[in-house]
Design a protein around this motif. Structure first.
Motif, PDB file in Angstrom:
ATOM      1  N   SER A 102      -0.746  11.169   6.166  1.00  0.00           N
ATOM      2  CA  SER A 102      -0.900  10.658   7.530  1.00  0.00           C
ATOM      3  C   SER A 102      -0.945   9.136   7.496  1.00  0.00           C
ATOM      4  O   SER A 102      -1.034   8.518   6.439  1.00  0.00           O
ATOM      5  CB  SER A 102      -2.182  11.214   8.175  1.00  0.00           C
ATOM      6  N   GLU A 103      -0.880   8.525   8.672  1.00  0.00           N
ATOM      7  CA  GLU A 103      -0.870   7.069   8.757  1.00  0.00           C
ATOM      8  C   GLU A 103      -2.184   6.477   8.274  1.00  0.00           C
ATOM      9  O   GLU A 103      -2.220   5.370   7.739  1.00  0.00           O
ATOM     10  CB  GLU A 103      -0.601   6.642  10.200  1.00  0.00           C
ATOM     11  N   ALA A 104      -3.292   7.205   8.446  1.00  0.00           N
ATOM     12  CA  ALA A 104      -4.593   6.653   8.072  1.00  0.00           C
ATOM     13  C   ALA A 104      -4.851   6.739   6.577  1.00  0.00           C
ATOM     14  O   ALA A 104      -5.690   6.003   6.044  1.00  0.00           O
ATOM     15  CB  ALA A 104      -5.709   7.376   8.838  1.00  0.00           C
ATOM     16  N   GLU A 105      -4.174   7.643   5.889  1.00  0.00           N
ATOM     17  CA  GLU A 105      -4.420   7.832   4.465  1.00  0.00           C
ATOM     18  C   GLU A 105      -3.501   6.917   3.653  1.00  0.00           C
ATOM     19  O   GLU A 105      -2.272   6.957   3.799  1.00  0.00           O
ATOM     20  CB  GLU A 105      -4.169   9.282   4.067  1.00  0.00           C
ATOM     21  N   THR A 106      -4.119   6.065   2.876  1.00  0.00           N
ATOM     22  CA  THR A 106      -3.372   5.161   2.011  1.00  0.00           C
ATOM     23  C   THR A 106      -3.959   5.210   0.609  1.00  0.00           C
ATOM     24  O   THR A 106      -5.073   5.695   0.390  1.00  0.00           O
ATOM     25  CB  THR A 106      -3.418   3.713   2.530  1.00  0.00           C
ATOM     26  N   SER A 107      -3.211   4.691  -0.317  1.00  0.00           N
ATOM     27  CA  SER A 107      -3.641   4.667  -1.710  1.00  0.00           C
ATOM     28  C   SER A 107      -3.116   3.404  -2.358  1.00  0.00           C
ATOM     29  O   SER A 107      -2.210   2.737  -1.837  1.00  0.00           O
ATOM     30  CB  SER A 107      -3.148   5.909  -2.457  1.00  0.00           C
ATOM     31  N   ARG A 123       1.545   4.901   1.544  1.00  0.00           N
ATOM     32  CA  ARG A 123       1.240   5.762   2.677  1.00  0.00           C
ATOM     33  C   ARG A 123       1.289   7.215   2.216  1.00  0.00           C
ATOM     34  O   ARG A 123       2.274   7.666   1.611  1.00  0.00           O
ATOM     35  CB  ARG A 123       2.232   5.532   3.816  1.00  0.00           C
ATOM     36  N   LEU A 124       0.231   7.947   2.473  1.00  0.00           N
ATOM     37  CA  LEU A 124       0.152   9.344   2.090  1.00  0.00           C
ATOM     38  C   LEU A 124       0.593  10.233   3.242  1.00  0.00           C
ATOM     39  O   LEU A 124       1.492   9.896   3.996  1.00  0.00           O
ATOM     40  CB  LEU A 124      -1.264   9.667   1.621  1.00  0.00           C
ATOM     41  N   THR A 141       0.861  -1.182   0.000  1.00  0.00           N
ATOM     42  CA  THR A 141       0.000   0.000   0.000  1.00  0.00           C
ATOM     43  C   THR A 141       0.897   1.231   0.000  1.00  0.00           C
ATOM     44  O   THR A 141       2.085   1.160   0.336  1.00  0.00           O
ATOM     45  CB  THR A 141      -0.936   0.032   1.218  1.00  0.00           C
TER      46      THR A 141
END
Length: 541
Positions: free
Chosen positions: A353-358, A350-351, A348
């Motif tokens: 913040s830790e919660a934001e992924t793409s 990581r954008l 994955t």
């Protein structure tokens, strides 16, 4: 007795000495006379011989001047075809064609009385005619008799349709799947002039992105400052510069390569053909008037990425693709290739913040990558490829330079106009560069093929500018840009771009020395002899 006289003897000696001295003096005088004797002149030349020698020298010079020099000039002169330099510079400076797009809009107001609809059409047209509102568009509203049909489908020649319906408040919205601007208005609390101003304002907002893109293209082209629009903010310029850098150079045909890479032995197949036909083909068909597409697919097992981390940061994305081992297809048939890669793995992105992924990212001027979770079976079904294909479709539109606002048909219509303007400006810039090159280097060769390419470029530019923004205009602009590039990069012309004078001297001096010295000396000697004969003739008379 005389012999015995001493005086007689002495007298005899003196006579002897005297005689010897006289003989020596006579010899010296004779030698002196021999020394000052003048040299004997050669016999005079006959007039026929003098005339023959003069004719021989003149004949050599006549051959050199009348035959040798023309042949040398013809065989060594550089051919320079005539180019319309003034016309080429007019196109380069934006004087021959101003990029103003004619737009036909339809106004559909079925709930308004005919007189009010006519008044609304007239007032709206007056507001649209203000050049300060739409400097790059020439908008023309159609009459109510030529507006949308009862099914509310826009006419084929309308860039945008305005559909008015009564409502509680004044609200506008773009149709998600058609080039329609829907406007609701309160019929009892809004005058006709206020509604016309509101429509013009909404149109200005709708066409603002297109205005900004074309203005940016003009600001980065070779047109003169008088032809460039003003008022583009620094923020908009930077944003558009990033978008233009990300998009691909225009081509009539692109090759799409869909690749499935997996780190292990599964999955071994995928339903990519069905997924493309279901999720991506409709958009490709809509793009068909602007671009053609060819497609191929491939599957690569045991493909190791360049980064082994499970959670990828933005710094890892640039090295994720293992170009050394992954068999990425090159350009086929000369068409640019756009790569779409689906990698099977648990990675994955990581954008911030830790919660934001793409799961995907776009690679400028190259393609797109999507990280897909491993399937439960040995093949990837078409339903599992829905999200990757939808992402690839959005990335494809971005790589093609499609605007971001509006419905897809409207964005594609805007893309046609933007590409037309871009190609016209590029072809005009190439013509200006060729004209400046021809003027700056008078010794450069200009073959007839360059002149033919310039003539074709000017012809197609005139056709493109006559109806700028249509699909036909885009084709003419593409042909003009191709011919201009071909003329500017002509091989025979570029090969003689640098030919110094020192090289010419080094070539001709060894040839002219042995031939020129005898000719020049013979001519000088003949001139001296002629002057001498003339002086003797004058002296004799």
């Amino acid at each position: 007795m005389s012999a015995n006289n001493p005086e007689d003897v002495g007298s005899g000696k003196e006579d002897t000495v005297t005689t010897t001295t006289t003989t020596t003096t006579t010899t010296a005088a004779a030698a002196s006379i021999t020394t000052i004797t003048p040299r004997k002149e050669p016999p005079p030349e006959k007039p026929a011989d003098i005339r023959r020698r003069s004719l021989i020298v003149l004949s050599f010079w006549a051959i050199v001047i009348l035959l040798g020099l023309p042949i040398w000039w013809k065989t060594t002169s550089i051919y320079r075809a005539n180019l319309p330099l003034d016309k080429m510079m007019d196109w380069a400076e934006g004087k021959a064609c101003k990029p103003v797009f004619p737009l036909h809009l339809t106004l559909d107001a079925p709930d308004l009385p005919e007189q009010e609809a006519q008044a609304l059409l007239r007032l709206t047209q007056d507001a649209l005619n203000d050049p300060g509102n739409f400097p790059l568009h020439r908008i023309r509203l159609q009459s109510p008799e030529q507006v949308l049909e009862a099914t509310s489908k826009p006419s084929s020649n309308a860039a945008l349709s305005i559909h008015l319906t009564p409502g509680e408040s004044t609200i506008s919205s773009l149709h998600p799947h058609a080039p329609i601007l829907e406007i609701t208005y309160p019929p009892n609390s809004m005058s006709t002039s206020s509604l016309a101003s509101y429509i013009a304002s909404e149109l200005r907002s709708t066409l603002a992105e297109e205005q900004a893109i074309v203005s940016y293209l003009l600001s980065t082209s070779s047109v003169s400052d008088e032809q460039r629009p003003q008022g583009i903010s620094q923020h908009v310029t930077e944003s558009l510069a990033k978008r233009m850098t990300r998009s691909l150079k225009y081509s009539r045909t692109y090759h799409l390569t869909f690749s499935l890479f997996t780190g292990g032995s599964t999955p071994t197949s995928w339903e990519i053909e069905a997924a493309v036909d279901e999720y991506m083909r409709p958009v490709l068909d809509m793009l068909n008037p602007i671009h053609n597409f060819t497609i191929d697919t491939q599957v690569q097992l045991y493909a190791t990425p360049g980064v082994h981390s499970q959670v990828l940061s933005k710094d890892d994305l640039s090295s994720f693709i293992n170009a050394a081992e992954w068999p990425l297809s090159p350009s086929i048939g000369g068409a640019p290739t756009i790569n779409f890669i689906v990698y099977i793995g648990n990675q994955t992105i990581r954008l911030g913040s830790e919660a934001e992924t793409s799961q995907s990212w776009l690679i400028p001027q190259w393609g797109s990558v999507y990280l897909l979770s491993p399937p439960a079976t040995t093949y990837v079904q078409a339903e599992s490829l829905k999200q990757p294909l939808m992402t690839f479709t959005a990335h494809l539109l971005s790589l093609l330079g499609t605007p971001q606002s509006g419905s897809l048909p409207m964005r594609l219509s805007t893309l046609t106009r933007i590409r037309s303007a871009d190609l016209v400006l590029k072809a005009s810039s190439s013509l200006g560069s060729l004209a400046r090159l021809s003027s700056a280097l008078p010794s450069i060769s200009i073959p007839s093929s360059v002149a033919d390419g310039v003539a074709k470029t000017l012809h197609h530019l005139e056709l493109a500018c006559a109806d700028l923004g249509t699909t036909e205009s885009l084709e003419h602009a593409r042909t003009a840009e191709r011919e201009a590039e071909r003329a500017f990069f002509e091989k025979s012309m570029v090969g003689q771009l640098y030919f110094p004078d020192e090289h010419k001297v080094a070539v001709y001096l060894p040839l002219l020395g042995p031939v020129g010295v005898p000719l020049v000396m013979g001519l000088l000697n003949e001139l001296k002899a002629w002057r001498k004969r003339r002086a003797l003739k004058v002296k004799g008379t």
